[in-house]
Design a protein around this motif. Structure first.
Motif, PDB file in Angstrom:
ATOM      1  N   ASP A 113      31.280  44.764  43.684  1.00 20.59           N
ATOM      2  CA  ASP A 113      30.437  45.934  43.467  1.00 20.59           C
ATOM      3  C   ASP A 113      30.573  46.972  44.581  1.00 20.59           C
ATOM      4  O   ASP A 113      29.797  47.924  44.651  1.00 20.59           O
ATOM      5  CB  ASP A 113      28.973  45.523  43.326  1.00 20.59           C
ATOM      6  N   ALA A 114      31.566  46.800  45.455  1.00 20.43           N
ATOM      7  CA  ALA A 114      31.746  47.737  46.565  1.00 20.43           C
ATOM      8  C   ALA A 114      32.239  49.087  46.052  1.00 20.43           C
ATOM      9  O   ALA A 114      33.008  49.168  45.094  1.00 20.43           O
ATOM     10  CB  ALA A 114      32.739  47.165  47.571  1.00 20.43           C
ATOM     11  N   THR A 115      31.788  50.151  46.694  1.00 20.49           N
ATOM     12  CA  THR A 115      32.240  51.494  46.331  1.00 20.49           C
ATOM     13  C   THR A 115      33.612  51.756  46.940  1.00 20.49           C
ATOM     14  O   THR A 115      34.066  51.026  47.830  1.00 20.49           O
ATOM     15  CB  THR A 115      31.251  52.545  46.843  1.00 20.49           C
ATOM     16  N   ARG A 148      34.277  41.968  47.440  1.00 17.68           N
ATOM     17  CA  ARG A 148      32.941  42.272  46.931  1.00 17.68           C
ATOM     18  C   ARG A 148      33.121  43.221  45.753  1.00 17.68           C
ATOM     19  O   ARG A 148      33.411  44.407  45.933  1.00 17.68           O
ATOM     20  CB  ARG A 148      32.058  42.882  48.024  1.00 17.68           C
ATOM     21  N   ARG A 171      38.789  45.160  47.054  1.00 16.92           N
ATOM     22  CA  ARG A 171      37.489  45.040  46.405  1.00 16.92           C
ATOM     23  C   ARG A 171      37.228  43.614  45.907  1.00 16.92           C
ATOM     24  O   ARG A 171      36.091  43.269  45.598  1.00 16.92           O
ATOM     25  CB  ARG A 171      37.400  46.039  45.250  1.00 16.92           C
ATOM     26  N   GLU A 187      33.356  52.190  50.665  1.00 17.24           N
ATOM     27  CA  GLU A 187      33.224  50.934  51.414  1.00 17.24           C
ATOM     28  C   GLU A 187      34.560  50.212  51.510  1.00 17.24           C
ATOM     29  O   GLU A 187      34.880  49.598  52.539  1.00 17.24           O
ATOM     30  CB  GLU A 187      32.185  50.048  50.729  1.00 17.24           C
ATOM     31  N   VAL A 188      35.355  50.262  50.448  1.00 21.10           N
ATOM     32  CA  VAL A 188      36.685  49.646  50.481  1.00 21.10           C
ATOM     33  C   VAL A 188      37.554  50.325  51.533  1.00 21.10           C
ATOM     34  O   VAL A 188      38.235  49.667  52.327  1.00 21.10           O
ATOM     35  CB  VAL A 188      37.358  49.731  49.090  1.00 21.10           C
ATOM     36  N   ALA A 241      36.521  49.340  55.040  1.00 23.95           N
ATOM     37  CA  ALA A 241      37.011  48.001  55.396  1.00 23.95           C
ATOM     38  C   ALA A 241      38.490  48.042  55.738  1.00 23.95           C
ATOM     39  O   ALA A 241      38.951  47.371  56.672  1.00 23.95           O
ATOM     40  CB  ALA A 241      36.759  47.031  54.242  1.00 23.95           C
ATOM     41  N   LEU A 272      35.166  43.307  53.967  1.00 23.43           N
ATOM     42  CA  LEU A 272      34.332  43.900  52.924  1.00 23.43           C
ATOM     43  C   LEU A 272      33.281  42.912  52.425  1.00 23.43           C
ATOM     44  O   LEU A 272      32.160  43.300  52.104  1.00 23.43           O
ATOM     45  CB  LEU A 272      35.221  44.360  51.762  1.00 23.43           C
ATOM     46  N   LYS A 273      33.643  41.641  52.359  1.00 25.33           N
ATOM     47  CA  LYS A 273      32.680  40.629  51.905  1.00 25.33           C
ATOM     48  C   LYS A 273      31.513  40.511  52.866  1.00 25.33           C
ATOM     49  O   LYS A 273      30.385  40.203  52.460  1.00 25.33           O
ATOM     50  CB  LYS A 273      33.393  39.272  51.767  1.00 25.33           C
ATOM     51  N   ASN A 274      31.793  40.723  54.172  1.00 22.39           N
ATOM     52  CA  ASN A 274      30.747  40.723  55.208  1.00 22.39           C
ATOM     53  C   ASN A 274      29.937  39.414  55.209  1.00 22.39           C
ATOM     54  O   ASN A 274      28.710  39.435  55.106  1.00 22.39           O
ATOM     55  CB  ASN A 274      29.810  41.922  55.013  1.00 22.39           C
TER      56      ASN A 274
END
Length: 586
Positions: free
Chosen positions: A449-451, A447, A444, A454-455, A458, A501-503
């Motif tokens: 604020d990732a849920t 990013r 995480r 989403e982690v 990734a 995750l940062k994308n």
């Protein structure tokens, strides 16, 4: 000393330490004055006792008054101690926050000459000295000063002639104390420097513990550390010797003056000039003054040490970062603009020259020119020290080019707010950084604020989900300091998941698969094949098998682009790339 105190005073004024905690400072001053008044009233109470006589009927009331005075003194002293200790802890917490905040803003060039262990020493041992100064020494010094002035005033009221003699003699005591104090200050700075060197050495060894043990260098490192500790002890011994001499001189001279004056007072009592109660009062004030002078000499030593420590802390707090005007994303001197991701060229290096500050005579980049089209997968190849990692550092704006221009998505790199520029770039370093937290929080970090979903997504893309799920607590498993509970390949996949995750629109891969076995490398390559299309990427590769799918291969040597093209074309040219490929593929 004056320069150091002025720098401290300037910082206190700039950070509004006094106005920020105005209520606490006022309470501390109030309790200080009340405690001093109670203390100065004690000799008057004793004078009453002596002059009234122990057989008098009023003696009970006199003792009750003395007891009430002692209770008031205890309450005021305890209150003063609490408030001043609170202020000491609060000011030191502010200093630590400011030091860390400013250190975070520094560029990597700042740490080429400053060891992290030294920074940690300043934030711990040096701030402890400042805490002692603010929370204890200043309180004692102010109390002693008030007692000194109040005691002298009361002595003048009791017997002006005796007090005058004592004041003149005490002034003669100040000169040798001042000379000794200057020597203590110099020794204090030297002592703190040696302590910082010891902390820096210990931090370096602890961070390289596996290497130390692998080479069986524990005795060697112990010997080095022992030597550094002994040098620090030697400097500290000189300091405490001089400080002890300072204390002994102050007490001896002060009490010598008091004994001499009391001898004169005793003769006056015999002659009937003053009463026994007045002499008792004068003696108690003299004792208070002697104690105040002794306490001031002690706190003067603390002030000498804290002045050296404060100077070092102020240096850290006031150090200007290399990118002073752009170190903060909300800097008003820069205009935040949305990235022009449709620009035809994502990255352009135009005649860029650069040398590291620690090696100014060696050009890490020598008039380097290259361009990376938007959405292209470009590989950087070349021998070690060719300038490939330096190119990444320049894109992240860790360093400024000596000459030339760098553009990111059609805009000069110097016109990007640094936080926005780095927000567009994701990096997977050759040596992955794993924080001492859970797997979930490490990924995480890409990013915040990732849920959780989403982690996990990734991690699956980076082929890290399997081994993370097998950990005792899964994604909540603690990975240890620097990820000691993971293998090298697992660390690398955590780092890749973080970047995924940062994308970001621009991805930098510094030997992203170097720590992986053949099977894991294949999985990660497949993951990157699904992530990289449509995204601009730069990949540093020593293993040429990992760059065969690149749209273009750029070969760098001695900070210059010597070849570029696809794998087959470069093999045909028979240059540096062909020689490297022959060595690896043969």
């Amino acid at each position: 000393m004056a320069t150091k105190l002025s720098s401290l005073t300037q910082w206190l004024r700039e950070y509004r330490v006094l106005s920020r905690y105005k209520t606490q400072w006022c309470l501390a001053a109030l309790f200080l004055l009340l405690a001093a008044a109670a203390t100065l009233a004690v000799p008057l109470a004793f004078r009453d006792l002596v002059d009234t006589g122990l057989t008098s009927d009023a003696i009970d009331l006199k003792f009750i008054n003395l007891l009430l005075l002692a209770i008031a003194l205890a309450l005021m002293t305890a209150s003063r101690f609490y408030v001043m200790s609170w202020l000491g802890e609060r000011v030191v917490a502010d200093i630590r926050q400011r030091v860390f905040e400013n250190v975070l803003r520094q560029s990597p060039a700042y740490f080429e000459t400053l060891q992290t262990g030294e920074v940690l020493s300043r934030m711990t041992s040096d701030t402890t000295l400042v805490q002692t100064l603010v929370g204890s020494s200043i309180s004692i010094a102010l109390r002693s000063l008030v007692m000194l002035l109040g005691g002298m005033t009361m002595m003048l009221v009791t017997s002006a002639w005796l007090a005058g003699v004592m004041i003149v003699l005490l002034l003669l005591v100040v000169l040798p104390l001042w000379a000794l104090g200057r020597r203590v200050r110099k020794m204090s700075r030297a002592s703190q420097d040696k302590v910082a060197d010891t902390s820096a050495m210990a931090g370096e060894v602890l961070n390289a513990m596996t290497t130390v043990q692998a080479f069986v260098r524990e005795p060697h490192e112990q010997k080095r550390f022992n030597s550094a500790v002994e040098m620090a002890f030697f400097e500290a011994k000189k300091r405490i010797t001089m400080r002890s001499l300072l204390t002994a001189t102050a007490i001896m001279m002060a009490f010598g003056v008091i004994v001499f004056v009391l001898w004169i007072g005793a003769r006056q009592v015999t002659a009937g000039t003053i009463s026994l109660g007045e002499l008792t009062q004068f003696v108690l004030y003299a004792v208070l003054i002697a104690g105040s002078i002794g306490a001031l000499s002690e706190t003067w030593g603390d002030l000498q040490r804290a002045a050296g420590a404060t100077e070092r802390l102020v240096e850290l707090m006031q150090a200007e970062p290399a990118l002073a005007s752009s170190a903060r994303g909300n800097d008003r001197t820069e205009t935040s603009t949305t990235a022009n991701l449709s620009a035809p060229e994502a990255v352009v290096f135009n005649d860029v020259t650069f040398a590291y500050p620690s090696r100014p005579d060696f050009l890490a980049m020598n008039h380097l020119t290259l361009s990376v089209p938007r959405g292209a997968r470009v590989a950087l190849v070349g021998p070690s020290g060719a300038g490939k990692s330096t190119l990444f550092a320049m894109l992240l704006r860790f360093y400024q080019p000596t000459a030339g221009q760098i553009e990111i998505f059609g805009r000069d790199i110097t016109q990007w707010p640094v936080s926005e520029l780095r927000g567009m770039v994701g990096i997977v370093p050759q040596e992955p950084v794993i924080f001492a937290s859970s797997a979930m929080e490490n990924i995480r970090y890409g990013r915040l604020d990732a849920t959780d979903a989403e982690v996990i997504a990734a991690a699956k893309t980076a082929h890290a989900h399997g081994f993370i799920s097998a950990l005792p607590q899964g994604y909540d498993s603690f990975l240890g300091e620097r990820g000691v509970r993971l293998s090298g390949g697992q660390k690398q996949r955590i780092s890749i998941a973080r970047a995924i995750l940062k994308n970001p629109p621009l991805l930098l891969l510094d030997e992203a698969t170097s720590a992986l076995d053949a099977e894991s490398e294949r999985e990660v390559q497949l993951a990157l094949d699904s992530v990289l299309p449509g995204r601009t990427s730069l990949t540093i590769a020593h293993r040429l098998a990992t760059v065969l799918r690149a749209d273009r291969i750029i070969v760098i040597e001695d900070g210059i682009v010597v070849e570029q093209g696809k794998h087959e074309a470069l093999i045909t040219q028979g240059g540096l790339y062909a020689r490297l490929a022959k060595l690896q593929f043969a």
